[in-house]
Design a protein around this motif. Structure first.
Motif, PDB file in Angstrom:
ATOM      1  N   PHE C 605       0.957   4.677  13.379  1.00 52.21           N
ATOM      2  CA  PHE C 605       0.145   5.792  12.900  1.00 52.21           C
ATOM      3  C   PHE C 605      -0.550   6.552  14.007  1.00 52.21           C
ATOM      4  CE2 PHE C 605      -0.328   2.249   9.733  1.00 52.21           C
ATOM      5  CZ  PHE C 605       0.738   2.667   8.960  1.00 52.21           C
ATOM      6  N   SER C 606      -0.444   6.069  15.261  1.00 53.43           N
ATOM      7  CA  SER C 606      -1.136   6.705  16.361  1.00 53.43           C
ATOM      8  C   SER C 606      -2.626   6.796  16.031  1.00 53.43           C
ATOM      9  CB  SER C 606      -0.489   8.071  16.618  1.00 53.43           C
ATOM     10  OG  SER C 606      -1.121   8.721  17.669  1.00 53.43           O
ATOM     11  N   ASP C 607      -3.206   7.987  16.030  1.00 51.47           N
ATOM     12  CA  ASP C 607      -4.627   8.098  15.690  1.00 51.47           C
ATOM     13  C   ASP C 607      -4.831   8.232  14.187  1.00 51.47           C
ATOM     14  OD1 ASP C 607      -3.615  10.573  15.246  1.00 51.47           O
ATOM     15  OD2 ASP C 607      -4.934  11.641  16.620  1.00 51.47           O
ATOM     16  N   GLY C 608      -3.796   7.931  13.415  1.00 45.92           N
ATOM     17  CA  GLY C 608      -3.922   7.996  11.962  1.00 45.92           C
ATOM     18  C   GLY C 608      -3.167   9.160  11.354  1.00 45.92           C
ATOM     19  N   ARG C 609      -2.577   9.993  12.190  1.00 48.30           N
ATOM     20  CA  ARG C 609      -1.981  11.223  11.684  1.00 48.30           C
ATOM     21  C   ARG C 609      -0.691  10.983  10.901  1.00 48.30           C
ATOM     22  NH1 ARG C 609      -0.340  13.939  17.372  1.00 48.30           N
ATOM     23  NH2 ARG C 609      -2.398  13.151  17.882  1.00 48.30           N
ATOM     24  N   THR C 610      -0.082   9.801  11.029  1.00 48.97           N
ATOM     25  CA  THR C 610       1.151   9.560  10.263  1.00 48.97           C
ATOM     26  C   THR C 610       0.967   8.480   9.202  1.00 48.97           C
ATOM     27  OG1 THR C 610       1.817   8.185  12.134  1.00 48.97           O
ATOM     28  CG2 THR C 610       2.847  10.346  11.968  1.00 48.97           C
ATOM     29  N   ALA C 611      -0.293   8.176   8.874  1.00 49.32           N
ATOM     30  CA  ALA C 611      -0.554   7.100   7.908  1.00 49.32           C
ATOM     31  C   ALA C 611      -0.142   7.479   6.493  1.00 49.32           C
ATOM     32  CB  ALA C 611      -2.029   6.713   7.937  1.00 49.32           C
ATOM     33  N   HIS C 612       0.195   8.754   6.278  1.00 49.70           N
ATOM     34  CA  HIS C 612       0.546   9.178   4.919  1.00 49.70           C
ATOM     35  C   HIS C 612       2.018   8.967   4.600  1.00 49.70           C
ATOM     36  CE1 HIS C 612       1.668  12.294   7.598  1.00 49.70           C
ATOM     37  NE2 HIS C 612       1.850  13.248   6.714  1.00 49.70           N
ATOM     38  N   LEU C 613       2.783   8.443   5.547  1.00 51.57           N
ATOM     39  CA  LEU C 613       4.227   8.338   5.334  1.00 51.57           C
ATOM     40  C   LEU C 613       4.605   6.922   4.891  1.00 51.57           C
ATOM     41  CD1 LEU C 613       5.385  10.388   8.435  1.00 51.57           C
ATOM     42  CD2 LEU C 613       4.856  11.174   6.119  1.00 51.57           C
ATOM     43  N   PRO C 614       5.184   6.806   3.700  1.00 54.77           N
ATOM     44  CA  PRO C 614       5.446   5.464   3.165  1.00 54.77           C
ATOM     45  C   PRO C 614       6.376   4.621   4.037  1.00 54.77           C
ATOM     46  CG  PRO C 614       6.333   7.195   1.721  1.00 54.77           C
ATOM     47  CD  PRO C 614       5.477   7.864   2.730  1.00 54.77           C
ATOM     48  N   TRP C 615       7.338   5.245   4.701  1.00 52.60           N
ATOM     49  CA  TRP C 615       8.215   4.433   5.568  1.00 52.60           C
ATOM     50  C   TRP C 615       7.415   3.735   6.655  1.00 52.60           C
ATOM     51  CZ3 TRP C 615      12.398   8.742   6.330  1.00 52.60           C
ATOM     52  CH2 TRP C 615      13.277   8.735   5.236  1.00 52.60           C
ATOM     53  N   LEU C 616       6.417   4.445   7.189  1.00 55.53           N
ATOM     54  CA  LEU C 616       5.635   3.846   8.269  1.00 55.53           C
ATOM     55  C   LEU C 616       4.652   2.817   7.723  1.00 55.53           C
ATOM     56  CD1 LEU C 616       5.045   6.952  10.541  1.00 55.53           C
ATOM     57  CD2 LEU C 616       6.720   5.129  10.796  1.00 55.53           C
ATOM     58  N   GLN C 617       4.130   3.062   6.527  1.00 54.27           N
ATOM     59  CA  GLN C 617       3.240   2.066   5.926  1.00 54.27           C
ATOM     60  C   GLN C 617       3.998   0.760   5.687  1.00 54.27           C
ATOM     61  OE1 GLN C 617       0.099   1.801   5.278  1.00 54.27           O
ATOM     62  NE2 GLN C 617      -0.767   3.860   5.353  1.00 54.27           N
ATOM     63  N   GLU C 618       5.269   0.890   5.326  1.00 53.00           N
ATOM     64  CA  GLU C 618       6.028  -0.327   5.014  1.00 53.00           C
ATOM     65  C   GLU C 618       6.829  -0.832   6.207  1.00 53.00           C
ATOM     66  OE1 GLU C 618       6.843  -0.671   0.862  1.00 53.00           O
ATOM     67  OE2 GLU C 618       8.800  -1.519   1.268  1.00 53.00           O
ATOM     68  N   MET C 619       6.623  -0.214   7.346  1.00 52.13           N
ATOM     69  CA  MET C 619       7.275  -0.710   8.556  1.00 52.13           C
ATOM     70  C   MET C 619       6.422  -1.845   9.127  1.00 52.13           C
ATOM     71  SD  MET C 619       7.842   1.308  12.104  1.00 52.13           S
ATOM     72  CE  MET C 619       6.403   0.685  12.943  1.00 52.13           C
ATOM     73  N   THR C 624       2.443  -7.776  14.772  1.00 52.81           N
ATOM     74  CA  THR C 624       1.845  -8.632  13.750  1.00 52.81           C
ATOM     75  C   THR C 624       2.673  -8.692  12.478  1.00 52.81           C
ATOM     76  OG1 THR C 624       0.597  -6.797  12.840  1.00 52.81           O
ATOM     77  CG2 THR C 624      -0.466  -8.057  14.577  1.00 52.81           C
ATOM     78  N   THR C 625       3.644  -7.821  12.347  1.00 53.53           N
ATOM     79  CA  THR C 625       4.460  -7.620  11.137  1.00 53.53           C
ATOM     80  C   THR C 625       3.607  -7.263   9.919  1.00 53.53           C
ATOM     81  OG1 THR C 625       4.593  -9.855  10.156  1.00 53.53           O
ATOM     82  CG2 THR C 625       6.082  -9.388  11.996  1.00 53.53           C
ATOM     83  N   VAL C 626       2.388  -6.788  10.140  1.00 56.86           N
ATOM     84  CA  VAL C 626       1.555  -6.395   8.997  1.00 56.86           C
ATOM     85  C   VAL C 626       2.017  -5.043   8.463  1.00 56.86           C
ATOM     86  CG1 VAL C 626      -0.786  -5.843   8.236  1.00 56.86           C
ATOM     87  CG2 VAL C 626      -0.409  -7.726   9.821  1.00 56.86           C
ATOM     88  N   ILE C 730      -0.891  -8.244   4.523  1.00 60.57           N
ATOM     89  CA  ILE C 730       0.482  -8.265   4.018  1.00 60.57           C
ATOM     90  C   ILE C 730       1.425  -8.307   5.214  1.00 60.57           C
ATOM     91  CG2 ILE C 730       2.193  -6.986   2.707  1.00 60.57           C
ATOM     92  CD1 ILE C 730      -0.176  -5.638   1.259  1.00 60.57           C
ATOM     93  N   GLN C 731       2.192  -9.366   5.294  1.00 64.49           N
ATOM     94  CA  GLN C 731       3.091  -9.489   6.432  1.00 64.49           C
ATOM     95  C   GLN C 731       4.533  -9.554   5.975  1.00 64.49           C
ATOM     96  OE1 GLN C 731       1.935 -12.515   9.428  1.00 64.49           O
ATOM     97  NE2 GLN C 731      -0.065 -12.340   8.501  1.00 64.49           N
ATOM     98  N   PHE C 732       5.421  -9.098   6.822  1.00 63.88           N
ATOM     99  CA  PHE C 732       6.844  -9.129   6.487  1.00 63.88           C
ATOM    100  C   PHE C 732       7.311 -10.570   6.403  1.00 63.88           C
ATOM    101  CE2 PHE C 732      11.382  -8.951   7.841  1.00 63.88           C
ATOM    102  CZ  PHE C 732      11.846  -8.363   6.685  1.00 63.88           C
ATOM    103  N   GLY C 733       7.957 -10.900   5.311  1.00 68.04           N
ATOM    104  CA  GLY C 733       8.488 -12.244   5.161  1.00 68.04           C
ATOM    105  C   GLY C 733       7.387 -13.270   5.031  1.00 68.04           C
TER     106      GLY C 733
END
Ligand code: MGD
Ligand code: MGD
Ligand code: SF4
Ligand code: SF4
Ligand code: SF4
Ligand code: SF4
Ligand code: SF4
Ligand code: MO
Lengths: 228, 328, 744
Positions: C605-619, C624-626, C730-733
């Motif tokens: 998300f860098s400084d938060g500017r891409t936090a609105h994108l679901p692909w990045l939220q679920e990446m 930490t795989t969070v 929430i962590q992957f796996g």
């Protein structure tokens, strides 16, 4: 008949996960949201494993992208009761969504844990759906899915080559993860052609296959860190 | 009971009264139990309907337990179904005469447990409405199921076992159907007439029936053993750590017989109490079954111990990871 | 149009959409009950453009396809034929991206089709911050802006403009000329992770105020201080590409990489050696290494003699930075410092790169490059050719902090916000919020209702980058001239307008000096104009005597670059600036606040500017795989003393404020440091970002860095206390209890 395969040069990988998002974008992977993610139901056809080694201050972390290894002796295939997952002549572990009845047996039997089950029919709030790739079908609830080596790209390139009455050129097909990767970690191509780049890289002394001792004969060759 | 001459004080009349009684008069308790079971079924179907409609994600499963309660229920019921085979067929083959009052009960348990158990592979499907794709039937697309898959073997084995056990349940019932036919009136008479298959009780009929039952007893034993062996192969044929164990075949069979005997004992207690069959189901039956239960539990413990011992001794990293997660 | 024609035209004409997309004009809308003749679903074309998700400036190529889209026409949903963007790839010919993209670049197409995008101009209809807006037309919206500007034109400094760091090229020109022409505008750029100190340090060392081009693809040794090269630092894709080359791109050569920083970042994870230095001591470490190199005479004497000034005074001052002296402060053993210094000096070409809030520390780090003769050399630090409008302003612009004071004093009558979200990224967001109450008119050009946009009275949503004309000169570049072209890949999906065009239109309406300053018809024309110099050079990837033909080639190539031009040399001599480094200061009293806080822009998300994108939220976060949230990193040893386990919610307090986040046990972190990623913690910004995690920027304070003129965060100490709540990240796996490692 080409035999598709891939190499993963771990020495180049920075764990940046561009490949992960690229696969989402190319293959219409759904995002499942925090509730489902918290019980481990995300879809990541390719994942970047991160291994912690050692303790502070001598700690290190290593990255390893893992996608379907397209095993030649794929343990996921014989267990499918309806032949929904089978081997193609060009060496892909194919997944026929229409045919899958959702037993999840294949996922139980994949030692690489790269099969993902569609627990609920996904949705893309409009207009997010306009990004969906029309070359790849949407998987509804109850269906197993996994990395296909971007089979839609392979077939498109083969069609194009056929139209132009030529063979598919080495490097003409790039999987989405490969194309996104800035470090050129991933190389895709025809392993049956000794002159292809993937064959040459796969021959590296650094090469090994994941869990090779299980006899699954993976089509993906990993290259470990170190001097060539 | 097929040949009710167990003890001298029993007259045919009394036996008929004791045993046929429940067939001809239906008490309020029966309806109460029926209503309760229907309610349970209703809840089940509502739950399943929701699962079909909203998606199988409603069941809280995920990697690595993709099957969870469904597979355990499946294994459980198929295990229970071994009651009939063991008690009836094996005891028949070894000519253990004490078996007679309990065989029918055991055989019935087999059939009903199998029917219940075989529902689970269907319920667990992501797309249960397509379960029939697992049936090999001719179709214009020449699509056949995959006979390499242990799930296919399950499908075939369970069907074979079901057919066998229904037959094995039914054969000794033929003379009893005839008795019921002779006593019944109205629609029941019609029903039992059909089911009795024209049984007259001649010597020839008895000889042939005994022969048929004997053959079925011999056939059903290997089928039963194979069924649970095959169920175990759902696991054993995979490459999953602590699943692909070579002892799973006998381990599962031992476990099945163990739980089959236990189920039978429970059923016998209930039947004895509620149908007042204290004079038929005697302490010796419970005693003998108890000994068998002990034997099977020891055998089952041996397999369980071996499973862990071999894993621990082998010390494979993947196996040990599962090992620790199971025992801690 | 037949499929074949689509294919023929699409690759040769850059903006395929302009020709192919019939949906712009309502009369061309076709209900798709019967597919029209010229409908070619499934046929693809690739259009080159520019990624604008960060300041790196990667060239991209976008896959577009015709398909049907449900759009609102006269209030009715209609199925129309449209060209849609499907996939973003790196432009294989582009010198920065080299065909690659990062995760954020990949995901940026989701912003185009985001369900929460602002679909047209909005006028506030409820109280500020309520998010209640009324949809208005551009015809009604523009006069609202112009009237305000007209009215305020005579009041000095009555209009202020807050922008992000990334504005470059023609867009920057338009903003600056608008500001100077209008005369009353205060332009305050703000970026929470402003690289301005690096630019300043480079100016002090090399005389060129430019971010460094680190050519480590050709280096044998890379020494990095704090630089998160592969996450967010300057040019991530270029760095990741370089890393691949550095490791395995040269037969027989495998570079060695050492990273010094308090937290084992994703970058440090790739390094051969990680030096877990105390926060704020990077400059000391650099000087101490310099001390070893000079003391052992391992430096490049020829280069020092010919290309540098001030070496003897500087080297004399190094005496107080001997490894033994600074080792305790830096917390690295003296022999390790000496060994790394020797390796760095002897395994040439070697290069040092650093990131810091402290200009003096940066000067020390970049001086190391002079010792090994890395300036202007392959495998060292290269220089980009200077391009007029891309250079930073000569005098520091008014900063956001003084603008807040001006706003609170009722001096600002109208505020324009573009490409930035200071109510999320500024530590003093509460001060800013109350200052905004004194500004009578706020205009936002945001595409989303983020924390700042929701305070606006008027929202004039801009295009998505894939819908607009832009040009960009990357900084840092690659050492030769590059001008990337961004072109509309698709027709605007919604009723939005490019902010550049809005400013041009406003300037025309204002007339006078403002109009004179901006003589462009529109952004498309202005962008085209910006390629005149490139055309005139008659060199590079595309050339043509005719400018129009040249520009057509530029649109097909995705820009213009001249890889064969002679590399730039440093302008004058490299200057050794007298060392003035002390360990960084951390506010807060050590007894009350035992830990040092390390905040870093998150990879996704860098400084938060891409936090609105679901692909990045679920990446899954690489380290930490969070997913879908944020966390606080604690060293397992520290966690043991605090009595916390993974998932325990920790209250982290600084002199500025506090927040609560679940613990992630992070083995690669100094025990005296607590680390938190920036990016989550939005209260607005669409359904995927809002109300997730916490924003650690609230824990720090801002200060105006006199050297660079940038508003930077101060270092703070924090305390950590167990709250008793448990909330596993929430962590992957995460549900797999044990995963058998695949490693052999
Ligand atoms: N993954 C996957 N593969 C499948 C199937 C599937 O469901 N999934 N389905 C299978 C089935 S059932 C089929 S029928 C095949 C279809 O496979 P194909 O027959 O390959 O079908 P299309 O791609 O629809 O069309 C073939 C070509 O015909 C061209 N064409 C159109 N009109 C004309 C014409 O008038 N003259 C000539 N000469 N060419 C024309 C089109 O432009 C196109 O290039 O695909 C099979 N393959
Ligand atoms: N838009 C569009 N329409 C088309 C075409 C096209 O290219 N595009 N192609 C046309 C052509 S060439 C064809 S052949 C038709 C194909 O039309 P359909 O025959 O409808 O083709 P599919 O979508 O492949 O669906 C077959 C169905 O069979 C199910 N199925 C899979 N295995 C089994 C099985 O063992 N038993 C049973 N009973 N069902 C099974 C799948 O779940 C699926 O629902 O579509 C025609 N229509
Ligand atoms: S994109 Fe490349 S470098 Fe990044 S994680 Fe994937 S394989 Fe590694
Ligand atoms: S990696 Fe797993 S899914 Fe892929 S072929 Fe091998 S067993 Fe099957
Ligand atoms: S989930 Fe689908 S593909 Fe996998 S085994 Fe079951 S039917 Fe086959
Ligand atoms: S090859 Fe294609 S499907 Fe497989 S992981 Fe890469 S992008 Fe995904
Ligand atoms: S580094 Fe990533 S986000 Fe930045 S411009 Fe390049 S692709 Fe876009
Ligand atoms: Mo077909």
């Amino acid at each position: 008949m080409p035999q598709w395969g891939m190499t993963v040069d771990l020495d180049r990988c920075t764990g940046c996960a561009a490949c992960v998002v690229a696969c989402h974008a190319e293959n219409n992977l759904p995002t499942v949201g925090p509730e489902q993610a918290s019980i481990g139901r995300t879809h990541q056809w390719i994942r970047v494993e991160r291994y912690w080694e050692g303790e502070f201050p001598n700690v290190r972390a290593k990255f390893m992208p893992v996608m379907c290894q397209q095993c030649d002796a794929a343990p996921c295939e014989p267990v499918c009761p309806v032949n929904a997952t089978y081997h193609t002549h060009d060496g892909l572990n194919a997944q026929v969504y229409n045919r899958c009845v959702g037993t999840r047996f294949c996922a139980n039997n994949c030692p690489y844990t790269v099969r993902f089950f569609t627990w609920f029919t996904p949705s893309w709030p409009s207009p997010l759906n306009e990004q969906l790739n029309p070359d790849v079908s949407i998987r509804t609830s109850g269906i197993m899915e996994k990395c296909t080596f971007c089979v839609q790209r392979i077939r498109r390139a083969e069609d194009r080559a056929k139209d132009e009455k030529r063979a598919v050129k080495d490097g003409e097909i790039q999987t989405a993860c490969q194309q996104a990767c800035p470090a050129k970690v991933l190389v895709f191509g025809d392993l049956s052609d000794p002159e292809s780049e993937v064959s040459k890289v796969a021959d590296s002394r650094r090469g090994y296959r994941l869990l090779a001792e299980l006899g699954t004969r993976p089509r993906v060759v990993y290259l470990k860190e170190g001097d060539a | 009971m097929a040949n009710p001459q167990a003890a001298p004080p029993f007259t045919e009349q009394r036996i008929n009264k004791d045993l046929l009684g429940p067939l001809f008069k239906t008490g309020t308790k029966y309806y109460a139990v029926l209503a309760m079971l229907l309610a349970v079924s209703l809840v089940t179907f509502v739950a399943w309907g929701r699962q079909l409609f909203f998606g199988i994600g409603l069941v809280g499963k995920n990697r690595p337990s993709f099957w969870g309660l469904y597979i355990t229920s499946f294994v459980f019921w198929i295990g229970i179904s071994h009651a009939g085979t063991l008690i009836s067929a094996i005891l028949r083959v070894v000519q253990a005469e004490w078996r007679r009052p309990i065989t029918r009960c055991a055989e019935a348990i087999t059939t009903f447990a199998l029917c219940t158990g075989s529902l689970f592979p269907i319920i667990h499907l992501g797309r249960a409405w397509l379960f029939f794709w697992m049936i090999p039937y001719p179709n214009s697309r020449h699509l056949w199921p995959n006979f390499q898959s242990p799930l296919m073997w399950d499908f075939i084995a369970i069907n074979t076992y079901l057919t066998g056990s229904v037959t094995y349940l039914y054969l000794p019932m033929i003379p009893d159907m005839a008795v019921a036919r002779d006593k019944a009136t109205g629609w029941r008479k019609k029903l039992y007439r059909t089911l009795a298959l024209g049984w007259r009780g001649t010597e020839r009929e008895w000889v042939r029936l005994e022969k048929a039952i004997g053959i079925m007893a011999l056939i059903i034993i290997p089928v039963a053993v194979s069924v649970h062996t095959i169920v175990s192969w759902d696991f054993a044929m995979t490459v999953m750590p602590m699943w692909h164990s070579t002892i799973f075949g006998p381990y599962f069979v031992a476990g099945a017989i163990f739980s089959g005997i236990a189920a039978l004992l429970i059923a016998m207690v209930l039947i004895r109490k509620y149908f007042h069959l204290e004079h038929y189901l005697l302490p010796v039956h419970f005693d003998n079954l108890g000994r068998m239960l002990l034997l099977m539990s020891l055998l089952w413990f041996y397999f369980t111990f071996t499973e862990y011992l071999v894993t621990w001794y082998g010390n494979g990293p993947a196996e040990m990871a599962v090992f620790w997660s199971k025992i801690s | 149009m037949k499929r074949r024609e689509f294919l023929k035209i699409a690759p040769t004409v850059g903006a395929a959409s302009v020709i192919l997309d019939g949906c712009g004009k309502p009369e061309k809308l076709i209900p798709l009950l019967v597919a029209p003749d010229d409908f070619a679903p499934g046929e693809e074309a690739w259009v080159r453009s520019l990624c604008q998700s960060c300041s790196a400036g990667c060239g991209i190529t976008v896959r577009v396809m015709q398909g049907e889209s449900v759009r609102t026409v006269d209030g009715q949903p209609k199925r129309v034929k449209a060209v849609m963007a499907k996939k973003i790839e790196g432009n294989p010919d582009h010198p920065i991206s080299m065909g690659g993209t990062c995760a954020r670049g990949q995901a940026s197409v989701q912003a185009l089709y985001h369900p929460d995008r602002i679909q047209g101009p909005l006028k506030l209809s409820g109280p500020r911050g309520s998010g209640q807006y009324q949809s208005i037309s551009w015809k009604d919206a523009m006069p609202l802006l112009v009237a305000q500007l007209q009215q305020l034109q005579s009041t000095p400094k009555a209009v202020a403009l807050v922008g992000g760091r990334r504005n470059r090229g023609t867009f920057r020109t338009v903003i600056e000329r608008f500001a100077s022409g209008y005369g009353a505008t205060n332009v305050a750029p703000y970026d929470p992770f402003d690289p301005a100190p690096i630019r300043k340090a480079m100016q002090m060392v090399t005389g060129i105020a430019q971010l460094p081009v680190v050519d480590f693809a050709n280096a044998h040794y890379l020494l990095s201080f704090n630089a998160s090269l592969f996450e967010t630092f300057l040019s991530p894709v270029r760095h990741i590409y370089s890393y691949g080359m550095f490791r395995q791109g040269r037969p027989g050569i495998r570079g060695k990489f050492v990273q010094a920083e308090p937290r084992l970042s994703q970058t440090a994870a790739c390094a051969d050696e990680w030096l877990p230095i105390k926060p704020g001591t990077e400059g000391l470490l650099a000087l101490s290494m310099a001390h070893v190199i000079v003391a052992e005479e391992l430096h490049d004497k020829d280069f020092l003699a010919q290309g540098t000034n001030g070496f003897s005074e500087w080297s004399a001052a190094l005496a107080s930075y001997a490894p033994e002296t600074v080792a305790a402060q830096v917390d690295v053993k003296p022999n390790v410092i000496a060994r790394i210094a020797r390796e760095f000096a002897t395994r040439r070409p070697s290069v040092a790169v650093g990131d810091s809030r402290d200009v003096n520390s940066l000067v020390a780090i970049y001086a190391l490059n002079a010792l090994v003769g890395a300036y202007g050399m392959p495998g060292g630090i290269l220089f980009d050719p200077e391009v007029g409008e891309s250079a930073p302003p000569a005098s520091p612009a008014p900063d956001l902090l003084s603008l807040i004071i001006a706003m609170a004093a009722n001096q600002v009558k109208a505020l324009l916000v573009l490409d930035s979200n200071p109510l999320f990224t500024l530590p003093e967001q509460d001060k800013l919020r109350s200052a905004l109450a004194s500004v009578p008119f706020i205009v936002s050009f945001s595409s989303f209702l983020d924390e700042t946009a929701v305070m606006a009275d008027l929202i004039l949503p801009s295009h998505h980058p894939l819908e607009r004309w832009m040009d960009d000169v990357p900084e840092p570049g690659v050492g030769f001239p590059v001008r990337t072209l961004a072109q509309p890949v698709v027709q605007p999906r919604f009723d939005t307008r490019d902010t550049g065009d809005v400013l041009l239109e406003a300037a025309k309406a204002l007339g006078g000096r403002t109009a004179d300053a901006l003589p462009f018809a529109n952004m498309a024309a202005a962008v085209k104009e910006s390629f005149k110099t490139a055309h005139a050079s008659n060199a590079g990837n595309v050339t043509d005597s005719d400018f129009n033909a040249f520009y057509k080639k530029v649109t097909a190539a995705g820009g213009w670059w001249d890889t064969k031009s002679t590399p730039q040399a440093p302008k004058g001599k490299i200057q050794f600036v007298a060392p003035a480094v002390t360990a960084g200061a951390f506010a807060g009293e050590a007894g009350q606040f035992p830990f040092l806080l390390h905040i870093y822009p998150s990879q996704a998300f860098s400084d938060g500017r891409t936090a609105h994108l679901p692909w990045l939220q679920e990446m899954p976060d690489p380290m930490t795989t969070v997913m879908w949230g944020s966390w606080v990193e604690v060293n397992p040893q520290t966690a043991a003393t605090l009595g916390v386990h993974e998932g325990d919610v920790l209250k982290v307090s600084s002199p500025q404020g506090s927040l609560e986040l679940p613990v992630y046990l992070y083995p690669g972190l100094r025990p005296d440091v607590i680390a938190i990623p920036v990016g989550q913690g939005h209260t607005q910004f669409g359904r995927y970002a809002a109300n997730r995690g916490a924003n650690p920027l609230k824990l720090v304070a801002s200060t105006l860095d006199q050297g660079s003129g940038a508003v930077l965060q101060t270092g703070v100490r924090v305390s950590a206390a167990k709250t008793g709540r448990v909330e596993l990240p929430i962590q992957f796996g995460s549900d797999a209890p044990v995963e058998a490692p695949l490693h052999r």
